[in-house]
Structures are given as C-alpha cells and as structure tokens.
Scaffold this active site. Structure first.
Site, PDB file in Angstrom:
ATOM      1  N   ASN A  32       0.964  -1.260  -0.109  1.00 28.19           N
ATOM      2  CA  ASN A  32       0.039  -0.105  -0.044  1.00 28.19           C
ATOM      3  C   ASN A  32       0.859   1.352   0.123  1.00 28.19           C
ATOM      4  OD1 ASN A  32      -1.923   1.841   0.474  1.00 28.19           O
ATOM      5  ND2 ASN A  32      -3.027   1.169   1.883  1.00 28.19           N
ATOM      6  N   ARG A 116      -3.300  -1.980  -3.376  1.00 28.78           N
ATOM      7  CA  ARG A 116      -4.852  -1.181  -3.269  1.00 28.78           C
ATOM      8  C   ARG A 116      -4.602   0.114  -4.130  1.00 28.78           C
ATOM      9  NH1 ARG A 116      -5.687   3.041   0.779  1.00 28.78           N
ATOM     10  NH2 ARG A 116      -8.103   3.488   0.763  1.00 28.78           N
ATOM     11  N   HIS A 204     -13.645   3.013   0.396  1.00 28.54           N
ATOM     12  CA  HIS A 204     -13.627   2.036   1.408  1.00 28.54           C
ATOM     13  C   HIS A 204     -13.962   0.642   0.976  1.00 28.54           C
ATOM     14  CE1 HIS A 204     -13.073   5.772   3.981  1.00 28.54           C
ATOM     15  NE2 HIS A 204     -11.676   5.378   3.810  1.00 28.54           N
ATOM     16  N   ARG A 264      -9.981  15.903   6.286  1.00 32.17           N
ATOM     17  CA  ARG A 264     -10.699  16.317   5.330  1.00 32.17           C
ATOM     18  C   ARG A 264     -11.961  16.827   5.707  1.00 32.17           C
ATOM     19  NH1 ARG A 264     -10.281  10.545   2.392  1.00 32.17           N
ATOM     20  NH2 ARG A 264      -8.894  10.063   3.914  1.00 32.17           N
ATOM     21  N   GLU A 402      -8.373  -4.896   5.210  1.00 36.19           N
ATOM     22  CA  GLU A 402      -8.346  -4.598   3.691  1.00 36.19           C
ATOM     23  C   GLU A 402      -7.313  -5.440   3.100  1.00 36.19           C
ATOM     24  OE1 GLU A 402      -9.542   0.223   3.502  1.00 36.19           O
ATOM     25  OE2 GLU A 402      -8.173  -0.414   5.412  1.00 36.19           O
TER      26      GLU A 402
END
Length: 438
Positions: A32, A116, A204, A264, A402
């Site tokens: 990742n 990913r 996600h 964010r 994940e």
C-alpha cells in the site's frame, strides 16, 4: 497474497517455527503506497488454502531525510529494522523492500503482489491482473486521484521493470459500490459531464467487502438484511447494504465527500469553493491542500486530527470537533436508512470505530430513537456485539482487514494466472511449424 486470520483464526503452530519460511508454500505480498510510506504484508497459503499473515511492516519517511524500515512477524515481534539517516529516492527504498522480501522468503519465492488502488473509475469494476494495457488505462485515471495514483503507479512500474513475469493484481476501493443503483450515482450536472465519469463512486470498498463477509460468517441471517457499516478512521464513510451488496455510501466522486474526517472536510457546499477561489484568492493547489490536509477534525479543533488527542484535551474547540464528527455520522445514518429502507444491523469498524468506546456510545445515543441500546461494559471492552438485550437493532464491532481482501483476490487471480501459464507451456506448436521441421 495470503492474508492473516485475526484472533479467531489463531495458529496452532509453534510461533518461532512459523516465522521460518516453509518450502513449497505460496507467498503473496500486499503493498500500500501512502503519501510518505510503503506499507506491506506478506502472507502464506496454508495447506487448507487459508491465508495467514507471515510478516508485515513499512518504510516510513518516504521523501524525507530519515526514512526508516521496520518489519514484524505475526506475533508483532520485530524481525528486521533499518535506518538510512539520509534522504533516499522512492525507487531506492522500494528496491530495498523488494530485496528484503526476497531474502526473507528464501528459499521460497513471491507468487504475486497485490496493490490497493483508491479509484477504479467507471471501467474497473473488479480486481484485475496488471498488463501493459491495464497500466496504461490506470494512468488515464490519475486526474481522479492525483494524490494517490502516481504513488501506486510508481510501485507498479518499479516491480514491472525488475520482475516482468511477476503476477501483479490491482484491487480497487470503488469496485464494491458498482451495485449502487444508477440514480444514486448521479449528480445534478449536465449530461456530457456525467458521460465523462463525473458521478458518485464510493470508497473504502475493500473494507466493506471484508466486514460484510465477516458478518455473513457470524450471523448469516442478519447479513442478508439491511446493514449500515460505519468505517470510522482518519478517513471515514458509511455504507448502506442490502443482502451484502452496497446500495449507497457517503463518499462520492472523491474521498473528500461525506463525513467529517481527520483532515478532510467531508460534505461541503460547492459555493464555499467558489467563494474561496474568488474572494480569498486561493489557488487550486492551496485549496486542495486545505480540503485534504488542513480541515476536518484538525481544522475544526485547531489541535489535532487524532481522535485520541481530542478526547483527552478538554479544549472547547476539541469538543466542537468531536460533536461535529458524531453529528455527521448520525445524520448520514438517517440518509442511508432512507436509501435502504431502514436498518437491521449497525456495524462499527476501522480505527475509531473499533477502538473508541466514547464515540461509539455517542453515536448510538444519537440513534436511540431507533431503539438502539448498547451494553456499556461490552462497548467499553470492545466486544464483538455491544447491543443490550433490549436493543431493537444489533450493534457489532468487526475489525476491518483490507489487506486480507487484497490477498484473497490476489490468491484467486494468481492461481488463474499460473494455470494459464502452465496450459500455454504445454500447448503443442502449430501444425505448420511441425510440418516445417519434418
């Protein structure tokens, strides 16, 4: 890539012996590429085809003067570490990581690498094998995620150049939401912009795919109902599912939309953007930095993007940031209920969702009109189910993983890749070639 099994899949092997590579096993890596790090996990495929994490770690400080490498085994014991003490190119750091993996796995070899990828655009609706054509199509998606795409493409390019025959797989955070109804994906934009791909995608997805799969194992009947999963971390979103399929989510065209996050903004009136451009004379680059890196919990509190810091400061601005975060989760839960026709299960996952009993309790209190009641002790200790006996809706904590989803996809696609290579190797030469040789 093989994936790890969490606590309920505890190993029966001696941990020291397990840390040594076992010949004939298939090994997979998940990489990742972050803004300042390369995180990785190595997985081994067991005899019963389960995927179990073997090693994990990261190179932290990519692009800085003091990059640092750390690797741990499945029991979190440090197995290797290295510090450069000087700035290194991202390619040099990545090559170090690949070299380390090769030595660490010897005499075994790496069967595949999974990546990913945040945005799959309108075309990538499932994990894919990397080919020259796939890489070129991925490059064309860079405008959709200009901060993430160049980093992951850089990793793919380095591995492709060094190991042209290595099986690489791209897994997309947007793919899981391809089941969203057409209307739910539209913005009120002119049709020609919709045709260019300016629609809601949702993100996600790898996390949601893993979590709903776990719920299907825990309670298959419940998982067939209407489920809202709250992925609450530094990046945060909600997803409404029916029978395990995504119907709506809070993120849209980008990862900026929806809930207030660590740095964010979450949902923002486009008029604010126009105002900042026109009257605050902000450049696009300044605006991008503010929206992605200087807003959310950090911007509102003026202190930190870390929920743990905000929960302990007692500062009024920190309290406001926390209250806003909880309020947005509660409000968006109602929106998703409208999209899926109610709710039968509420699931918390990701860093905040898994490890913050205070935030879980505050959210559930705001949803008590649904008949949600939580067991305070179960919530405080992070049990699998935290609902009280009289709760009308089950509430779960399911840790996300994940990397596991990427590994599962990697194992499946790499097996097909290897089978195709074997079939190609055993094909007889064309008839005309045989005749010519005679």
């Amino acid at each position: 890539m093989v994936i790890c099994l969490r606590q309920r899949h505890e190993r029966e092997k001696d941990p020291v012996m397990f840390s040594m590579p076992i010949p004939t096993q298939r090994y997979f890596a998940v990489i990742n590429a972050g803004s300042s790090s390369y995180k990785f996990s190595l997985f081994a495929e067991m005899d019963d085809a389960r995927l179990e994490r073997h090693t994990f770690g990261e190179i932290e400080g990519v692009g800085r003067d003091d990059p640092f490498f750390l690797a741990r085994d499945s029991d979190r014991r440090i197995v290797s570490q290295h510090s450069w003490g000087t700035r290194m190119t991202s390619q040099a750091l990545l090559e170090f990581l690949v070299d380390w993996i090769e030595v660490h796995l010897s005499p075994n070899r790496l069967n595949a690498v999974g990546h990913r990828v945040v945005h799959g655009g309108p075309d990538f609706v499932e994990p894919v094998l990397l080919t020259p054509d796939t890489l070129e199509r991925l490059r064309r998606l860079t405008p959709l995620t200009p901060l993430h795409h160049p980093r992951v493409l850089g990793v793919m390019d380095v591995l492709t150049a060094r190991y042209p025959d290595l099986c690489q797989i791209a897994c997309f955070d947007t793919s899981f939401h391809q089941t969203n109804p057409y209307l739910s994906r539209l913005y009120g934009l002119p049709g020609h912009l919709t045709e260019k791909g300016l629609v809601r995608y949702g993100f996600h997805g790898l996390s949601y795919e893993y979590v709903i799969g776990e719920l299907q194992q825990i309670d298959p009947v419940a998982a067939r109902g209407r489920t809202i999963i709250a992925h609450l971390g530094s990046g945060a979103s909600l997803c409404g599912l029916i029978d395990g399929k995504s119907i709506a989510s809070t993120m849209g065209f980008s990862t900026l939309d929806g809930l207030v996050m660590g740095t964010r903004t979450g949902a923002l009136d486009p008029g604010v953007i126009l105002y900042l451009l026109r009257y605050e004379n902000m450049s696009v680059e300044e605006l991008e930095t503010m929206l992605y890196k200087e807003s959310g919990l950090l911007g509102v509190s003026g202190i930190s993007a870390d929920m743990r810091d905000l929960l302990t400061t007692g500062n009024p601005a920190s309290r406001t940031a926390l209250d806003l975060f909880v309020y947005r989760v509660i409000r968006e839960t109602g929106s998703l209920m409208a999209a899926i026709g109610g709710v039968d299960n509420l699931v918390f996952t990701a860093g905040i969702g898994e490890r913050s009993p205070e935030i879980r309790a505050a959210i559930c209190k705001g949803l008590d009109w649904l008949g949600i009641r939580i067991d305070e002790d179960a919530n405080q200790h992070g049990h699998l189910s935290i609902h009280a006996p009289d709760s009308k809706i089950p509430v779960w904590i399911i840790p996300t993983f994940e990397e596991l989803m990427i590994a599962r996809h990697g194992a499946r696609l790499s097996a097909a890749f290897e089978a195709a290579k074997r079939a190609q190797a055993t094909e007889p030469p064309p008839a005309e070639t045989i005749a010519g040789e005679q």
